[in-house]
Design a protein around this motif. Structure first.
Motif, PDB file in Angstrom:
ATOM      1  N   ALA A  52     -14.449 -19.151  -0.261  1.00 22.42           N
ATOM      2  CA  ALA A  52     -14.180 -18.744   1.202  1.00 22.42           C
ATOM      3  C   ALA A  52     -14.114 -19.700   2.309  1.00 22.42           C
ATOM      4  CB  ALA A  52     -15.219 -17.596   1.275  1.00 22.42           C
ATOM      5  N   LYS A  53     -15.094 -20.814   2.123  1.00 20.50           N
ATOM      6  CA  LYS A  53     -14.932 -21.841   3.097  1.00 20.50           C
ATOM      7  C   LYS A  53     -13.717 -22.630   2.981  1.00 20.50           C
ATOM      8  CE  LYS A  53     -19.837 -23.534   3.925  1.00 20.50           C
ATOM      9  NZ  LYS A  53     -20.670 -24.583   3.598  1.00 20.50           N
ATOM     10  N   ALA A  54     -13.273 -22.909   1.904  1.00 21.84           N
ATOM     11  CA  ALA A  54     -12.034 -23.683   1.588  1.00 21.84           C
ATOM     12  C   ALA A  54     -10.843 -22.843   2.300  1.00 21.84           C
ATOM     13  CB  ALA A  54     -11.829 -24.012   0.302  1.00 21.84           C
ATOM     14  N   ALA A  55     -10.728 -21.450   2.097  1.00 26.48           N
ATOM     15  CA  ALA A  55      -9.633 -20.928   2.543  1.00 26.48           C
ATOM     16  C   ALA A  55      -9.748 -20.861   4.156  1.00 26.48           C
ATOM     17  CB  ALA A  55      -9.857 -19.268   1.927  1.00 26.48           C
ATOM     18  N   PHE A  56     -10.801 -20.561   4.695  1.00 23.16           N
ATOM     19  CA  PHE A  56     -11.244 -20.604   6.057  1.00 23.16           C
ATOM     20  C   PHE A  56     -10.809 -21.783   6.779  1.00 23.16           C
ATOM     21  CE2 PHE A  56     -13.730 -21.415   9.872  1.00 23.16           C
ATOM     22  CZ  PHE A  56     -13.369 -20.114  10.611  1.00 23.16           C
ATOM     23  N   TYR A  57     -11.222 -22.674   6.341  1.00 21.49           N
ATOM     24  CA  TYR A  57     -10.823 -24.316   6.778  1.00 21.49           C
ATOM     25  C   TYR A  57      -9.267 -24.320   6.542  1.00 21.49           C
ATOM     26  CZ  TYR A  57     -15.740 -25.775   6.554  1.00 21.49           C
ATOM     27  OH  TYR A  57     -17.250 -25.878   6.659  1.00 21.49           O
ATOM     28  N   SER A  58      -8.690 -23.963   5.687  1.00 18.25           N
ATOM     29  CA  SER A  58      -7.128 -24.129   5.571  1.00 18.25           C
ATOM     30  C   SER A  58      -6.560 -23.123   6.448  1.00 18.25           C
ATOM     31  CB  SER A  58      -6.679 -23.814   4.079  1.00 18.25           C
ATOM     32  OG  SER A  58      -6.617 -24.874   3.451  1.00 18.25           O
ATOM     33  N   ALA A  59      -7.086 -22.124   6.772  1.00 22.43           N
ATOM     34  CA  ALA A  59      -6.348 -21.016   7.925  1.00 22.43           C
ATOM     35  C   ALA A  59      -6.610 -21.662   9.289  1.00 22.43           C
ATOM     36  CB  ALA A  59      -7.226 -19.783   7.738  1.00 22.43           C
ATOM     37  N   VAL A  60      -7.714 -22.513   9.541  1.00 23.76           N
ATOM     38  CA  VAL A  60      -8.109 -22.975  10.930  1.00 23.76           C
ATOM     39  C   VAL A  60      -6.975 -24.073  11.066  1.00 23.76           C
ATOM     40  CG1 VAL A  60      -9.457 -24.009  12.382  1.00 23.76           C
ATOM     41  CG2 VAL A  60     -10.321 -22.157  11.240  1.00 23.76           C
ATOM     42  N   LEU A  61      -7.002 -25.178  10.105  1.00 22.26           N
ATOM     43  CA  LEU A  61      -6.115 -26.081  10.183  1.00 22.26           C
ATOM     44  C   LEU A  61      -5.732 -26.468   8.848  1.00 22.26           C
ATOM     45  CD1 LEU A  61      -5.149 -28.566  11.899  1.00 22.26           C
ATOM     46  CD2 LEU A  61      -7.210 -29.853  11.026  1.00 22.26           C
ATOM     47  N   PRO A  62      -4.156 -26.358   8.564  1.00 19.63           N
ATOM     48  CA  PRO A  62      -3.792 -26.431   7.273  1.00 19.63           C
ATOM     49  C   PRO A  62      -4.210 -28.131   6.841  1.00 19.63           C
ATOM     50  CG  PRO A  62      -2.120 -25.518   8.763  1.00 19.63           C
ATOM     51  CD  PRO A  62      -3.196 -25.906   9.778  1.00 19.63           C
ATOM     52  N   GLY A  63      -4.593 -27.822   5.445  1.00 20.71           N
ATOM     53  CA  GLY A  63      -4.735 -29.268   4.952  1.00 20.71           C
ATOM     54  C   GLY A  63      -6.379 -29.457   4.827  1.00 20.71           C
ATOM     55  N   LEU A  64      -7.122 -28.853   5.965  1.00 24.68           N
ATOM     56  CA  LEU A  64      -8.581 -29.187   5.722  1.00 24.68           C
ATOM     57  C   LEU A  64      -9.304 -28.448   4.668  1.00 24.68           C
ATOM     58  CD1 LEU A  64     -10.640 -30.291   7.881  1.00 24.68           C
ATOM     59  CD2 LEU A  64     -10.671 -28.092   8.916  1.00 24.68           C
ATOM     60  N   GLY A  65      -8.767 -27.231   4.095  1.00 25.06           N
ATOM     61  CA  GLY A  65      -9.324 -26.860   2.776  1.00 25.06           C
ATOM     62  C   GLY A  65      -9.203 -27.596   1.804  1.00 25.06           C
ATOM     63  N   GLN A  66      -7.990 -28.373   1.640  1.00 30.95           N
ATOM     64  CA  GLN A  66      -7.676 -29.512   0.580  1.00 30.95           C
ATOM     65  C   GLN A  66      -8.822 -30.539   0.738  1.00 30.95           C
ATOM     66  OE1 GLN A  66      -5.472 -27.612   2.082  1.00 30.95           O
ATOM     67  NE2 GLN A  66      -4.306 -26.693   0.471  1.00 30.95           N
ATOM     68  N   ALA A  67      -8.747 -30.877   1.955  1.00 33.06           N
ATOM     69  CA  ALA A  67      -9.981 -32.019   2.003  1.00 33.06           C
ATOM     70  C   ALA A  67     -11.233 -31.629   1.825  1.00 33.06           C
ATOM     71  CB  ALA A  67      -9.811 -32.458   3.580  1.00 33.06           C
ATOM     72  N   TYR A  68     -11.761 -30.291   1.993  1.00 31.42           N
ATOM     73  CA  TYR A  68     -13.078 -30.032   1.587  1.00 31.42           C
ATOM     74  C   TYR A  68     -13.365 -29.909   0.251  1.00 31.42           C
ATOM     75  CZ  TYR A  68     -16.805 -26.362   1.110  1.00 31.42           C
ATOM     76  OH  TYR A  68     -17.894 -25.671   0.681  1.00 31.42           O
TER      77      TYR A  68
END
Length: 192
Positions: A52-68
């Motif tokens: 859920a954190k990874a999906a939220f991070y990617s929704a806020v800023l694309p690519g941030l979930g992948q970095a997480y």
């Protein structure tokens, strides 16, 4: 009775693995040794909120979930897909505005850049084509954005999937102390 070489090979392999399994079954493991063995494997505890954190991070800023998740190589792919969709939207919008202005000038009786080369019906068709291409570009951009979020979520789920060597199928030979007979079979061993 004739014994075939293949059956001798099977029996030999079965006995060899059975002897090693029998030696393992006779060894005594204390709870302290078992805890040390678990510590050696260095398992990370299951984090139910990581996807859920990874999906939220990617929704806020694309690519941030992948970095997480540590998948840094996917970030340029996400931005490349988003950038391509935005680029084609802007190009199609520019062409749409060009043909739209020419159509308005022709309707108003002013000269336009396509005079004598394209008919009024052709200007209308060109506007429709570029409008359609703009809408497709928007759909592609939104699709890449959604795939970015889904990828981050699925990657976070799969990072927590156990793929160690505790999953195994081995032939097993067990000595029954009560009857004095040896039992043969296959055992499927997996640990959670």
């Amino acid at each position: 009775m004739k014994i075939r070489p293949f059956s001798i090979l099977i029996i030999f392999l079965f006995v060899c693995t059975g002897l090693s399994a029998q030696q393992d079954s006779l060894s005594v493991i204390t709870p302290e040794q078992e805890k040390e063995e678990i510590k050696e494997k260095d398992y990370e505890p299951y984090n139910a909120l990581a996807p859920a954190k990874a999906a939220f991070y990617s929704a806020v800023l694309p690519g941030l979930g992948q970095a997480y998740n540590g998948s840094y190589w996917k970030i340029p792919i996400a931005y490349g897909g988003l950038g391509t969709g935005v680029y084609f939207y802007l190009k199609n919008d520019e062409q749409y505005d060009r043909y739209r202005d020419a159509y308005k000038n022709r309707i108003a009786g002013r000269p336009d850049e396509f005079e004598g080369r394209i008919t009024t019906a052709g200007l209308i068709r060109a506007q429709e084509i570029y409008q359609k291409n703009k809408e497709i570009s928007i759909l592609v951009t939104v699709g890449v954005y959604i795939l970015n979020i889904i990828d981050a979520n699925v990657d976070a789920h799969l990072r927590q999937f156990n793929v160690d060597e505790d999953l195994s199928v081995r032939p097993n030979m067990d000595f029954d102390a009560l009857t004095g007979k040896t039992n043969y079979g296959l055992s499927l061993n997996f640990n959670f």
